[in-house]
Structure formats: C-alpha cells, structure tokens
Enzyme design. Structure first.
Site, PDB file in Angstrom:
ATOM      1  N   TYR A 118       0.854  -1.183   0.000  1.00  0.00           N
ATOM      2  CA  TYR A 118       0.000   0.000   0.000  1.00  0.00           C
ATOM      3  C   TYR A 118       0.889   1.230   0.000  1.00  0.00           C
ATOM      4  O   TYR A 118       1.911   1.255   0.698  1.00  0.00           O
ATOM      5  CB  TYR A 118      -0.883   0.010   1.259  1.00  0.00           C
ATOM      6  CG  TYR A 118      -1.645   1.300   1.441  1.00  0.00           C
ATOM      7  CD1 TYR A 118      -2.941   1.429   0.945  1.00  0.00           C
ATOM      8  CD2 TYR A 118      -1.071   2.402   2.086  1.00  0.00           C
ATOM      9  CE1 TYR A 118      -3.645   2.621   1.088  1.00  0.00           C
ATOM     10  CE2 TYR A 118      -1.765   3.591   2.230  1.00  0.00           C
ATOM     11  CZ  TYR A 118      -3.046   3.692   1.728  1.00  0.00           C
ATOM     12  OH  TYR A 118      -3.739   4.862   1.856  1.00  0.00           O
ATOM     13  N   GLU A 206      -3.403   7.574  -3.886  1.00  0.00           N
ATOM     14  CA  GLU A 206      -3.461   6.334  -3.135  1.00  0.00           C
ATOM     15  C   GLU A 206      -3.304   5.186  -4.123  1.00  0.00           C
ATOM     16  O   GLU A 206      -4.131   5.021  -5.022  1.00  0.00           O
ATOM     17  CB  GLU A 206      -4.787   6.207  -2.376  1.00  0.00           C
ATOM     18  CG  GLU A 206      -4.784   5.022  -1.422  1.00  0.00           C
ATOM     19  CD  GLU A 206      -6.071   4.915  -0.619  1.00  0.00           C
ATOM     20  OE1 GLU A 206      -7.157   4.897  -1.247  1.00  0.00           O
ATOM     21  OE2 GLU A 206      -5.989   4.837   0.614  1.00  0.00           O
TER      22      GLU A 206
END
Ligand code: GDP
Ligand code: MN
Length: 396
Positions: A118, A206
C-alpha cells in the site's frame, strides 16, 4: 477533483512511475480491440477488466475480473459496462459504469510470489508537510490494517523545500523488506510518485496495490488521484479530465452558477453568505431540531439573480421542508438582499415551503420592513435565536 483509475495511471506514467498498462473501452467491441492491442504492446495473454467509476472497493463489488481470452474479455466487459456497481464505498444504488479499463495481467507466476503493498501521498495538516504512507499490507482495506495492526503502517515526511531525498526513498524500500532489483525499483518508484504528486498539485495519491511482480518490477496496479481544485487553473490539461457523470448533478449545476453548494441529507435548506456563517447556521438548524439539507454559500454579491439561482438549487432537493436564509449585510446592504429574496420568490411563483429570512447588518431594519410588508409567506427574524425558534415552529 477526482480522476478515474486509467487517468490517474496515465498521469503517473507521464512522470515515469511504472504502471500496469491498460486501454480504456466504452463497449464490448472496443474492449476486445483494446485487449488485442495490449497483447501486441505487452505480450500479455490474460487481461483484467476493471470498471472505471469514482469509488474504491470495486474488486469486492464484482467490478474487477480476470479474463483468460478474448471471448471472456467480450463477455465480462459486456457484463460490467452499463451495470450499477455497488461497492463498500458507493450508495446502495451503486454507480453506473460507463467504461472499463482493459489491463494487462501482471500477477503472472514466477520464481518469487507477486506481493502487494500500500502506498499513498498526502498532506499531513498538523506538520504542514507532505507525507508518504506505506505498508506491506497492500491489496486490502488500509483502514482495517490501521485499526488492527497499526505498526505495519509507516510514514515518511518530506521537507517541501528539499523534496524527497535518496535516503528517504531507500528507507521506504527497506521497510517494505525489499532487496536487490526490487529495492532499486522501489526507490525509483517512490521518488517518481512523489514528484508526480507535487508537480500535478494533487491532494491525494493512493496506490493500492503497488505490486512487486514475480520478476521484481514495482508498479502501480490501481490509482486513486485527487487533484486540488484550487490549483486546476495551472493544469488546463488535467482540468479537462473531469468526468461530470461521476459527480452530484445539483452540485455541478450550483458550481456552474458560482455557488458553493454541498448536498446533505437533512430537511432544512440554507442560503448563507460566508462559509463561517454557513457552518454556524447549520449548527443552529440542528439545535432547532432540524437537519441541514445542504451547505450553501452564495458569496459576496447576494443580488436577486443569485438569490433566485440559490432558491432553485435548494428546491431541487425533494427533502427540503423549510428554507432558512441567513445573510449578513456587511458590504452588501440588507435591503438589497431582502428585495432580491422578494423578487426571486415572486419570479419563481411555485415555492410552497416556508421561508425564514434573517438579515443582519447594514439597513437590517429596512430589510425587515420590506419582508414583513411583502405579503409573501416569508417569516423574518433579526436575531439568531429568533431564526432558530421560527425554524422549530415551521417544522413542528
Ligand atoms: P479496487 O478493488 O477498486 O481497489 O480495485 P484494484 O484495482 O485495486 O483491483 C482489485 C484487485 O484486483 C487487486 O487487489 C488485485 O488483487 C486484483 N488484480 C488487479 N490486477 C490484477 C492482475 O493483473 N491480475 C490478477 N490476477 N489480479 C489483479
Ligand atoms: Mn485498489
């Protein structure tokens, strides 16, 4: 402004960030052509068909599917395009899918297992610096990771005058447990990603997942990009990527009229000048037992035309049971606003909900007289509490 995954990836790629490659398609035939083209360009044998909507969690909602041949590409694209995709991040009705991204399959088997990380870039408001947040636990809900295993989330703060420094990029790669080629790839990836964030005036990147392929390449498999609306004038090319179909139609219309409008769930519409007063007015409505139906800042020039435009926008919301107009006449005179309200009310001719007007400031008395003598179903107030009482009265 939010971008679609495919637009975000193109933006990243233009700054040298490696991405899972793909071609966008609006129907099943285009999807097959895209897949063929992709095989020519990348040699991929399998494809991922990905719904392009402004919402995450598409995989869970059936909006991301693997296709192992052209027939499957056609079938899956046909299925996904036109569907209302419901994900944990959409409403119950879901979001209509207008296009899909046909992407190369990058989870191919090899010596090493592919791994998902991530990574996001965003502003840390308490330090006033951009930061890179990253974790080994990619591909899943980062909120859950933050809750259950917060020690697995790392942050790297970047000094804005220096930009990302080589030791910081290496620290990211190290904390993700990488070595060799993948380590070097990650330092390049994170440096390019950060540069792209700053140069495009983004407010959020993101990337979940960032993938380490089995042959040790690091790439963005997904992208969520939010650009700072206030900087879009510096990025005409990016401003064009706006997809109005993804936005609330009433908010889009209000924006084109120069009104700051945010749609909310309540039953009392508000029309206010100034964001601070608008927030206070929403509190007032709550105290009076109502729920604000919107946030609406009409700005400095509350003339008849603007008041009418604001009325029209507020009344598009069928949940509105009353409207509270709360305007401070500093530069704009209250009697002008009052006349604007009266003119707009008469012009519209079809207003059936009660309206409470509180005007305070220059010529407030004259304004109150104008409203009271207008013969219209409009209640006037000068004090905040008075306005609250009247809201309560019309709701009960
Ligand atoms: P999201 O669900 O909206 O976050 O969409 P993502 O773009 O993150 O995709 C969801 C999931 O699809 C990823 O976490 C991967 O597990 C899977 N996925 C994406 N690309 C590929 C691929 O090339 N091959 C395979 N097998 N799975 C993929
Ligand atoms: Mn994702």
């Amino acid at each position: 402004m939010n971008l679609h995954e495919y637009q975000g990836k193109e933006l990243l790629s233009s700054f040298g960030v490696r991405i899972q490659r793909g071609i966008v398609a609006k129907n099943a035939k285009e999807a097959v052509d895209a897949a063929k083209q992709l095989t020519v360009e990348t040699g991929t044998a399998w494809y991922v068909v990905k719904a392009q909507v402004h919402a995450g969690g598409r995989g869970k909602g059936g909006g991301v599917k693997l296709a192992k041949n052209l027939q499957e590409v056609e079938d899956i694209a046909g299925q996904i395009i036109g569907m209302n995709l419901v994900t944990p991040q959409t409403s119950k009705e879901g979001k209509k899918v207008h296009q899909v991204l046909i992407a190369e399959d990058v989870y191919y088997p090899g010596d090493n297992e592919p791994e998902e990380y991530y990574m996001s870039v965003l502003l840390n408001r308490s330090t006033g610096k951009n930061m890179i947040m990253y974790s080994t636990e990619g591909g899943m809900d980062i909120e859950q990771v933050a809750e259950e295993t917060p020690h697995l989330i790392f942050t790297e703060e970047i000094d804005p005058t220096l930009g990302i420094l080589p030791f910081q990029a290496r620290r990211v790669a190290f904390n993700l447990g990488l070595s060799g080629t993948a380590f070097k790839e990650m330092t390049k990836f994170v440096t390019a990603l950060y540069t792209a964030y700053v140069k495009s005036d983004a407010s959020l990147f993101e990337i979940n997942p960032v993938l380490k392929t089995s042959d040790d390449k690091i790439m963005a498999v997904d992208s969520k990009v939010t650009l700072d609306d206030n900087a879009l004038y510096r990025h005409r090319d990016l401003a064009q990527l706006r997809d109005l179909r993804e936005e609330n139609p009433i908010e889009v219309e209000a924006g084109s009229l120069g009104l700051n409008y945010v749609d909310l769930d309540g039953n009392v519409g508000c029309m206010v000048n100034g964001a601070g007063l608008a927030m206070a007015t929403m509190d007032l409505i709550k105290q009076a037992g109502g729920e604000p139906a919107n946030f609406l800042d009409v700005g400095g020039t509350a003339d008849a035309a603007r008041v009418e435009a604001a009325f029209k926008i507020i009344l598009k919301d069928p949940n509105v049971k009353a409207i509270l107009i709360n305007i401070f006449g500093g530069i704009v005179r209250c009697d002008r606003v009052a006349q604007g309200v009266i003119d707009a009310y008469k012009n519209m001719g079809n207003i059936t909900v009660p309206i409470i007007v509180r005007l305070q400031g220059t010529n407030a008395d004259i304004a109150k007289d104008l409203i009271d003598n207008s013969g219209l179903d409009v209640l006037s107030a000068t004090e905040f509490q008075e306005a609250a009482d009247k809201v309560q009265e019309v709701l009960s």
